[in-house]
Scaffold this motif. Structure first.
Motif, PDB file in Angstrom:
ATOM      1  N   MET A  88      41.094  25.824  32.458  1.00  0.00           N
ATOM      2  CA  MET A  88      39.635  26.157  32.680  1.00  0.00           C
ATOM      3  C   MET A  88      39.053  25.004  33.463  1.00  0.00           C
ATOM      4  SD  MET A  88      37.246  26.792  29.422  1.00  0.00           S
ATOM      5  CE  MET A  88      36.350  28.458  29.657  1.00  0.00           C
ATOM      6  N   PRO A  89      38.103  25.315  34.306  1.00  0.00           N
ATOM      7  CA  PRO A  89      37.339  24.292  35.065  1.00  0.00           C
ATOM      8  C   PRO A  89      36.573  23.352  34.340  1.00  0.00           C
ATOM      9  CG  PRO A  89      36.449  26.392  35.892  1.00  0.00           C
ATOM     10  CD  PRO A  89      37.916  26.613  34.530  1.00  0.00           C
ATOM     11  N   ALA A  90      36.333  22.153  34.734  1.00  0.00           N
ATOM     12  CA  ALA A  90      35.309  21.265  34.090  1.00  0.00           C
ATOM     13  C   ALA A  90      34.055  21.776  34.310  1.00  0.00           C
ATOM     14  CB  ALA A  90      35.607  19.825  34.607  1.00  0.00           C
ATOM     15  N   ALA A  91      33.269  21.718  33.234  1.00  0.00           N
ATOM     16  CA  ALA A  91      31.865  22.121  33.143  1.00  0.00           C
ATOM     17  C   ALA A  91      31.143  20.908  32.647  1.00  0.00           C
ATOM     18  CB  ALA A  91      31.836  23.405  32.322  1.00  0.00           C
ATOM     19  N   ARG A  92      29.902  20.963  32.996  1.00  0.00           N
ATOM     20  CA  ARG A  92      29.014  19.740  32.685  1.00  0.00           C
ATOM     21  C   ARG A  92      28.208  19.875  31.358  1.00  0.00           C
ATOM     22  NH1 ARG A  92      28.529  15.608  35.685  1.00  0.00           N
ATOM     23  NH2 ARG A  92      28.835  15.557  37.756  1.00  0.00           N
ATOM     24  N   VAL A  93      28.153  21.501  30.913  1.00  0.00           N
ATOM     25  CA  VAL A  93      27.387  21.892  29.862  1.00  0.00           C
ATOM     26  C   VAL A  93      28.032  23.131  29.216  1.00  0.00           C
ATOM     27  CG1 VAL A  93      25.080  22.558  28.894  1.00  0.00           C
ATOM     28  CG2 VAL A  93      25.435  21.045  31.052  1.00  0.00           C
ATOM     29  N   ALA A  94      28.192  23.152  27.829  1.00  0.00           N
ATOM     30  CA  ALA A  94      28.544  24.225  27.105  1.00  0.00           C
ATOM     31  C   ALA A  94      27.578  24.336  26.147  1.00  0.00           C
ATOM     32  CB  ALA A  94      29.981  23.936  26.570  1.00  0.00           C
ATOM     33  N   VAL A  95      27.699  25.588  25.406  1.00  0.00           N
ATOM     34  CA  VAL A  95      27.278  25.760  24.101  1.00  0.00           C
ATOM     35  C   VAL A  95      27.922  26.482  22.956  1.00  0.00           C
ATOM     36  CG1 VAL A  95      25.133  26.855  25.522  1.00  0.00           C
ATOM     37  CG2 VAL A  95      26.660  28.345  24.574  1.00  0.00           C
ATOM     38  N   THR A  96      27.541  26.008  21.806  1.00  0.00           N
ATOM     39  CA  THR A  96      28.073  26.367  20.673  1.00  0.00           C
ATOM     40  C   THR A  96      27.870  27.930  20.306  1.00  0.00           C
ATOM     41  OG1 THR A  96      26.464  25.804  19.141  1.00  0.00           O
ATOM     42  CG2 THR A  96      28.191  24.157  19.723  1.00  0.00           C
ATOM     43  N   PRO A  97      28.952  28.615  19.670  1.00  0.00           N
ATOM     44  CA  PRO A  97      28.701  29.931  18.944  1.00  0.00           C
ATOM     45  C   PRO A  97      27.314  29.980  18.216  1.00  0.00           C
ATOM     46  CG  PRO A  97      30.913  29.305  18.495  1.00  0.00           C
ATOM     47  CD  PRO A  97      30.283  27.980  18.958  1.00  0.00           C
ATOM     48  N   ALA A  98      26.819  28.894  17.553  1.00  0.00           N
ATOM     49  CA  ALA A  98      25.515  29.303  17.029  1.00  0.00           C
ATOM     50  C   ALA A  98      24.292  28.925  17.914  1.00  0.00           C
ATOM     51  CB  ALA A  98      25.279  28.027  15.837  1.00  0.00           C
ATOM     52  N   ALA A  99      24.604  28.201  18.923  1.00  0.00           N
ATOM     53  CA  ALA A  99      23.420  28.359  20.039  1.00  0.00           C
ATOM     54  C   ALA A  99      23.443  29.431  20.826  1.00  0.00           C
ATOM     55  CB  ALA A  99      23.608  26.952  20.855  1.00  0.00           C
ATOM     56  N   ALA A 100      24.659  29.950  21.245  1.00  0.00           N
ATOM     57  CA  ALA A 100      24.700  31.096  21.733  1.00  0.00           C
ATOM     58  C   ALA A 100      23.860  32.358  21.062  1.00  0.00           C
ATOM     59  CB  ALA A 100      26.268  31.602  22.169  1.00  0.00           C
ATOM     60  N   GLU A 101      24.348  32.338  19.733  1.00  0.00           N
ATOM     61  CA  GLU A 101      23.467  33.517  19.083  1.00  0.00           C
ATOM     62  C   GLU A 101      22.095  33.263  19.044  1.00  0.00           C
ATOM     63  OE1 GLU A 101      23.419  34.675  14.188  1.00  0.00           O
ATOM     64  OE2 GLU A 101      24.987  33.924  14.990  1.00  0.00           O
ATOM     65  N   LEU A 102      21.732  32.197  18.876  1.00  0.00           N
ATOM     66  CA  LEU A 102      20.144  31.855  19.039  1.00  0.00           C
ATOM     67  C   LEU A 102      19.601  32.141  20.357  1.00  0.00           C
ATOM     68  CD1 LEU A 102      17.512  31.015  17.875  1.00  0.00           C
ATOM     69  CD2 LEU A 102      18.326  28.462  18.270  1.00  0.00           C
ATOM     70  N   LEU A 103      20.201  31.899  21.359  1.00  0.00           N
ATOM     71  CA  LEU A 103      19.789  32.231  22.710  1.00  0.00           C
ATOM     72  C   LEU A 103      19.840  33.637  22.974  1.00  0.00           C
ATOM     73  CD1 LEU A 103      21.836  29.361  24.636  1.00  0.00           C
ATOM     74  CD2 LEU A 103      19.444  29.754  24.553  1.00  0.00           C
ATOM     75  N   ARG A 104      20.656  34.236  22.424  1.00  0.00           N
ATOM     76  CA  ARG A 104      20.554  36.102  22.465  1.00  0.00           C
ATOM     77  C   ARG A 104      19.363  36.469  21.805  1.00  0.00           C
ATOM     78  NH1 ARG A 104      26.203  35.373  22.141  1.00  0.00           N
ATOM     79  NH2 ARG A 104      26.236  35.255  20.016  1.00  0.00           N
ATOM     80  N   GLY A 105      19.056  35.892  20.613  1.00  0.00           N
ATOM     81  CA  GLY A 105      17.893  36.388  20.039  1.00  0.00           C
ATOM     82  C   GLY A 105      16.792  35.964  20.839  1.00  0.00           C
ATOM     83  N   LEU A 106      16.628  34.895  21.285  1.00  0.00           N
ATOM     84  CA  LEU A 106      15.619  34.270  21.892  1.00  0.00           C
ATOM     85  C   LEU A 106      15.330  35.114  23.152  1.00  0.00           C
ATOM     86  CD1 LEU A 106      15.716  30.542  21.463  1.00  0.00           C
ATOM     87  CD2 LEU A 106      14.426  31.838  20.528  1.00  0.00           C
ATOM     88  N   ARG A 107      16.373  35.272  24.001  1.00  0.00           N
ATOM     89  CA  ARG A 107      16.341  36.432  25.144  1.00  0.00           C
ATOM     90  C   ARG A 107      15.714  37.678  24.967  1.00  0.00           C
ATOM     91  NH1 ARG A 107      15.694  39.673  28.414  1.00  0.00           N
ATOM     92  NH2 ARG A 107      16.564  40.014  30.495  1.00  0.00           N
ATOM     93  N   GLU A 108      16.189  38.327  23.819  1.00  0.00           N
ATOM     94  CA  GLU A 108      15.878  39.670  23.405  1.00  0.00           C
ATOM     95  C   GLU A 108      14.132  39.515  23.177  1.00  0.00           C
ATOM     96  OE1 GLU A 108      16.171  42.447  19.582  1.00  0.00           O
ATOM     97  OE2 GLU A 108      18.280  41.622  20.658  1.00  0.00           O
ATOM     98  N   SER A 109      13.777  38.449  22.438  1.00  0.00           N
ATOM     99  CA  SER A 109      12.200  38.407  21.963  1.00  0.00           C
ATOM    100  C   SER A 109      11.369  37.869  23.206  1.00  0.00           C
ATOM    101  CB  SER A 109      12.207  37.078  21.071  1.00  0.00           C
ATOM    102  OG  SER A 109      12.890  37.737  19.745  1.00  0.00           O
ATOM    103  N   HIS A 110      11.998  37.180  24.003  1.00  0.00           N
ATOM    104  CA  HIS A 110      10.822  36.437  25.074  1.00  0.00           C
ATOM    105  C   HIS A 110      11.315  36.620  26.566  1.00  0.00           C
ATOM    106  CE1 HIS A 110       9.051  33.877  21.883  1.00  0.00           C
ATOM    107  NE2 HIS A 110      10.582  33.751  21.375  1.00  0.00           N
TER     108      HIS A 110
END
Length: 126
Positions: free
Chosen positions: A1-23
């Motif tokens: 897997m290539p190096a990445a500067r930023v990742a998200v945890t599963p909990a953050a991904a779940e919150l982002l899905r909800g925020l995207r749906e709302s906003h």
């Protein structure tokens, strides 16, 4: 897997899905300022103006979010953190910023670790 500067945890991904749906489409900016300025702030895409004093670190691909979530950092902060892998996480509590998750009773935060020598070599080659 290539190096990445930023990742998200599963909990953050779940919150982002909800925020995207709302906003709608989202973005992150991390300024490195005082107080909660050192926390990643989540905004509507384009709501926070970026410019020459900011560095685009990543376009986060989140399952269930139709577009990438850009992650920006102030250039001054990036100079301190350029050799650090960042992981966006979420914890209970309320930050004092304008980030979209504040009304949810949680806040984003950064977990970090230094890049390995191999990751540094790969990222410097890009």
């Amino acid at each position: 897997m290539p190096a990445a500067r930023v990742a998200v945890t599963p909990a953050a991904a779940e919150l982002l899905r909800g925020l995207r749906e709302s906003h709608g489409a989202l973005m992150f900016h991390q300024s490195g300022g005082c107080c909660d300025g050192s926390a990643p702030m989540c905004y509507l895409a384009g709501e926070f103006r970026t410019g020459g004093s900011d560095v685009h670190l990543a376009d986060l691909e989140i399952d269930g979010v139709p577009e990438a979530v850009p992650f920006w950092m102030s250039a001054a902060q990036f100079e301190y953190w350029r050799h650090t892998h960042l992981t966006v996480d979420v914890v209970p509590g309320r930050g004092s910023g304008f980030s979209l998750e504040a009304p949810e009773g949680v806040r984003f935060l950064i977990r970090s670790r230094l890049f390995t020598d191999a990751e540094v070599a790969e990222l410097d080659g890009r």
